[in-house]
Scaffold this motif. Structure first.
Motif, short mmCIF file in Angstrom:
data_model
loop_
_atom_site.label_atom_id
_atom_site.label_comp_id
_atom_site.label_asym_id
_atom_site.label_seq_id
_atom_site.Cartn_x
_atom_site.Cartn_y
_atom_site.Cartn_z
N LYS A 156 43.63 8.30 9.88
CA LYS A 156 44.69 7.73 9.06
C LYS A 156 44.72 8.45 7.71
CE LYS A 156 42.89 3.64 9.42
NZ LYS A 156 42.70 2.18 9.29
N PRO A 157 45.85 8.35 7.00
CA PRO A 157 45.92 8.99 5.68
C PRO A 157 44.81 8.56 4.73
CG PRO A 157 48.11 8.36 6.40
CD PRO A 157 47.15 7.80 7.42
N VAL A 158 44.36 7.30 4.82
CA VAL A 158 43.29 6.86 3.93
C VAL A 158 41.98 7.57 4.26
CG1 VAL A 158 42.52 4.89 5.33
CG2 VAL A 158 42.29 4.82 2.83
N ASP A 159 41.78 7.95 5.54
CA ASP A 159 40.59 8.72 5.91
C ASP A 159 40.65 10.13 5.32
OD1 ASP A 159 39.61 6.58 7.47
OD2 ASP A 159 40.84 7.21 9.16
N ILE A 160 41.83 10.73 5.33
CA ILE A 160 42.00 12.05 4.73
C ILE A 160 41.77 11.98 3.23
CG2 ILE A 160 43.65 13.90 4.31
CD1 ILE A 160 44.93 13.24 6.99
N LEU A 161 42.30 10.94 2.60
CA LEU A 161 42.10 10.77 1.16
C LEU A 161 40.62 10.65 0.83
CD1 LEU A 161 43.36 10.25 -1.65
CD2 LEU A 161 43.38 7.82 -1.08
N SER A 162 39.89 9.85 1.62
CA SER A 162 38.45 9.70 1.41
C SER A 162 37.72 11.03 1.63
CB SER A 162 37.90 8.63 2.35
OG SER A 162 36.49 8.54 2.25
N ASP A 163 38.18 11.80 2.62
CA ASP A 163 37.54 13.10 2.90
C ASP A 163 37.67 14.05 1.71
OD1 ASP A 163 36.69 12.36 5.39
OD2 ASP A 163 38.34 13.32 6.47
N THR A 164 38.83 14.06 1.05
CA THR A 164 38.99 14.97 -0.09
C THR A 164 38.00 14.64 -1.21
OG1 THR A 164 40.74 13.58 -1.05
CG2 THR A 164 41.42 15.37 0.41
N PHE A 165 37.66 13.36 -1.34
CA PHE A 165 36.62 13.02 -2.32
C PHE A 165 35.26 13.55 -1.87
CE2 PHE A 165 33.19 10.39 -3.89
CZ PHE A 165 33.44 10.39 -5.25
N LEU A 166 34.93 13.36 -0.59
CA LEU A 166 33.65 13.84 -0.09
C LEU A 166 33.55 15.36 -0.19
CD1 LEU A 166 33.29 11.59 3.10
CD2 LEU A 166 32.38 11.19 0.82
N TRP A 167 34.68 16.04 -0.04
CA TRP A 167 34.69 17.49 -0.20
C TRP A 167 34.57 17.91 -1.66
CZ3 TRP A 167 39.68 17.88 3.21
CH2 TRP A 167 39.34 17.63 4.54
N GLY A 168 34.82 16.96 -2.59
CA GLY A 168 34.70 17.27 -4.01
C GLY A 168 35.91 17.97 -4.58
N HIS A 169 37.08 17.85 -3.91
CA HIS A 169 38.27 18.56 -4.39
C HIS A 169 39.50 17.73 -4.07
CE1 HIS A 169 41.01 21.86 -5.33
NE2 HIS A 169 39.97 22.52 -5.80
N ILE A 170 40.32 17.46 -5.09
CA ILE A 170 41.52 16.64 -4.90
C ILE A 170 42.52 17.32 -3.99
CG2 ILE A 170 43.51 15.62 -6.08
CD1 ILE A 170 41.75 15.24 -8.53
N CYS A 171 42.69 18.62 -4.15
CA CYS A 171 43.72 19.36 -3.41
C CYS A 171 43.16 20.70 -2.94
CB CYS A 171 44.95 19.57 -4.30
SG CYS A 171 46.35 20.27 -3.46
N PRO A 172 42.35 20.69 -1.88
CA PRO A 172 41.69 21.93 -1.45
C PRO A 172 42.66 23.00 -0.93
CG PRO A 172 41.32 20.18 0.15
CD PRO A 172 41.96 19.54 -1.04
N THR A 173 43.83 22.60 -0.42
CA THR A 173 44.75 23.57 0.17
C THR A 173 45.61 24.29 -0.88
OG1 THR A 173 46.36 21.80 0.56
CG2 THR A 173 44.87 22.34 2.36
N ALA A 174 45.48 23.91 -2.15
CA ALA A 174 46.19 24.64 -3.22
C ALA A 174 45.34 25.82 -3.68
CB ALA A 174 46.48 23.70 -4.40
N PRO A 175 45.93 26.99 -3.92
CA PRO A 175 47.36 27.32 -3.84
C PRO A 175 47.77 27.92 -2.52
CG PRO A 175 46.21 29.09 -4.92
CD PRO A 175 45.15 28.09 -4.52
N ASP A 176 47.00 27.75 -1.46
CA ASP A 176 47.29 28.39 -0.17
C ASP A 176 48.59 27.86 0.42
OD1 ASP A 176 46.79 30.05 2.09
OD2 ASP A 176 46.05 28.30 3.16
N THR A 177 48.69 26.54 0.57
CA THR A 177 49.89 25.94 1.17
C THR A 177 50.58 24.95 0.23
OG1 THR A 177 48.45 24.34 2.28
CG2 THR A 177 49.16 26.26 3.55
#
Length: 419
Positions: free
Chosen positions: A312-333
């Motif tokens: 779910k989107p909330v799982d993806i949101l939580s994952d970005t915190f665990l990865w330590g980056h709000i927007c990891p795909t920037a500036p790629d996509t």
């Protein structure tokens, strides 16, 4: 250089690069057609089973293989440490890996929602002032203007019974998470001269937003975050609304036009204070965005299998915190401003060089439906953990819903302003 006939495991650190086979490419289109134009074939989701993961740094990149490598949930830009060995063909066999944070399973705690907390934060997104029934995705018959007025009346204590008025009096801050106005048809701006009616039509959405904000700014603080539909720059971090667009709202000292992503630290009375000592205070850190990072990651990961939702989107949101980056795909996509020294999207853990606490409330705006998840997150090797509340805010224009967060226990509730 680490290859050996013996099994020698090493740990390497780098950034993930995900090779998306289905990602649209202008160069590939040009090689096929010999012309530069629109992409002929696009997909709702770019993930495929043939995608590969690489680990890269300044020295180069290496292909990651092994049963521990799962490209379905990962995207480009994540910093990870991988443990394994280099194979004879130059690939890296992964045996284990980790990222900046990790979640600690916690048992759910039940609370009596009939007992009011001392203070609340209200989150809303996708107000879309200026929207008409023809361009609205809502199936609700109630006009959007009527629902937004109900929202303003509730926050200011002019709606409901005594319990609702008491609840509204404890709302200390309203956070509007993007897409507050509807974009104007670009064809209008091609006209050399605009009639008075056209000029009024163009300025109408921001005027409606300004009037709405002016109603509630006398009751509580309001933070306005821009979104992809709002009149500001499109690349992240988006800059605040210009004061000339909201002249009435900018007169209030309770109004704050912020950037996207957003961050604030609130000082609250400590829950552990039993003696009601006002000097005992705690800090709550809130960060979030208007939804672009979550939407972009959903396009690059496998979220459904045979029409069954896996993540779910909330799982993806939580994952970005665990990865330590709000927007990891920037500036790629995702379009982002080029920073040469510091990355403003990194979520740093607390240490001697960083005095900020980890975010306690982490939100994403403009999602299809409301969802939230409360978990404990470990930030260091010393078993130090803190609560993390991840919240997906629904689009108000299509759901007529806002989110209310109790800052005492981090419990969320939904407020409906439809029928």
């Amino acid at each position: 250089e680490y290859y050996s006939d013996e099994v020698i495991e090493v740990v390497i650190i780098g950034n993930i690069f995900k090779e998306l086979k289905l990602r649209p490419s202008v160069l590939s289109e040009y090689r096929l057609t010999g012309e530069i134009g629109e992409i002929s074939e696009t997909f709702e989701n770019y993930h495929s089973e043939s995608d590969h993961l690489y680990l890269e740094d300044e020295s180069g990149r290496i292909l990651l293989v092994g049963p521990e490598v799962n490209s379905s949930h990962l995207v480009t830009g994540i910093t990870v440490a991988v443990k394994g060995r280099v194979l004879a063909d130059g690939q890296f066999q992964v045996s284990d890996w980790c990222h900046l944070y990790h979640s600690i399973p916690t048992e759910p705690v039940s609370y009596d929602n009939s007992i009011l907390g001392s203070s609340y934060v209200l989150l809303v997104s996708g107000l879309e002032f200026g929207s008409t029934s023809s361009n609205s995705s809502s199936t609700i018959d109630v006009p959007l203007e009527f629902s937004t007025q109900l929202l303003a009346d509730f926050v200011t204590g002019r709606l409901g019974g005594s319990n609702d008025i008491e609840l509204a009096s404890r709302i200390t801050r309203v956070i509007i998470a993007g897409n507050s106005v509807t974009p104007i048809d670009s064809e209008l701006f091609k006209e050399r001269y605009l009639t008075t009616a056209q000029q009024q039509f163009i300025s109408s959405p921001t005027k409606q937003l300004d009037e709405f904000l002016s109603q509630i700014l006398g009751s509580c603080a309001v933070d306005l975050i821009p979104g992809p539909l709002d009149p500001t720059n499109s690349s992240l971090p988006q800059q605040p609304f210009n004061p000339c667009l909201l002249p009435n709202s900018y007169r209030f000292n309770t109004f704050s036009a912020t950037t996207n992503p957003y961050e604030i630290s609130l000082t609250m009375p400590s829950n552990e204070n039993d003696n009601n000592n006002s000097s005992s205070l705690s800090e709550i850190r809130i960060i979030g965005h208007s939804g672009e990072p979550v939407d972009d990651i959903r396009r690059q990961t496998r979220n459904k299998l045979d029409h069954e939702q896996l993540r779910k989107p909330v799982d993806i949101l939580s994952d970005t915190f665990l990865w330590g980056h709000i927007c990891p795909t920037a500036p790629d996509t995702i379009s982002a401003f080029p920073f040469t020294h510091d990355d403003p999207f990194i979520i740093l853990p607390p240490d001697s060089s960083n005095s900020k606490l980890p975010p306690t409330i982490y939100f994403s705006g403009n999602q299809d439906e409301f969802d939230w998840k409360l978990e404990s997150v470990s930030h260091s090797e010393k078993d130090h953990s803190s609560p993390l509340l991840s919240v997906c805010i629904p689009k108000f224009s299509s759901t007529r819903e806002a989110v209310l967060i109790n800052l005492d226990n981090y419990q969320c509730s939904i407020l409906k302003f439809g029928v």
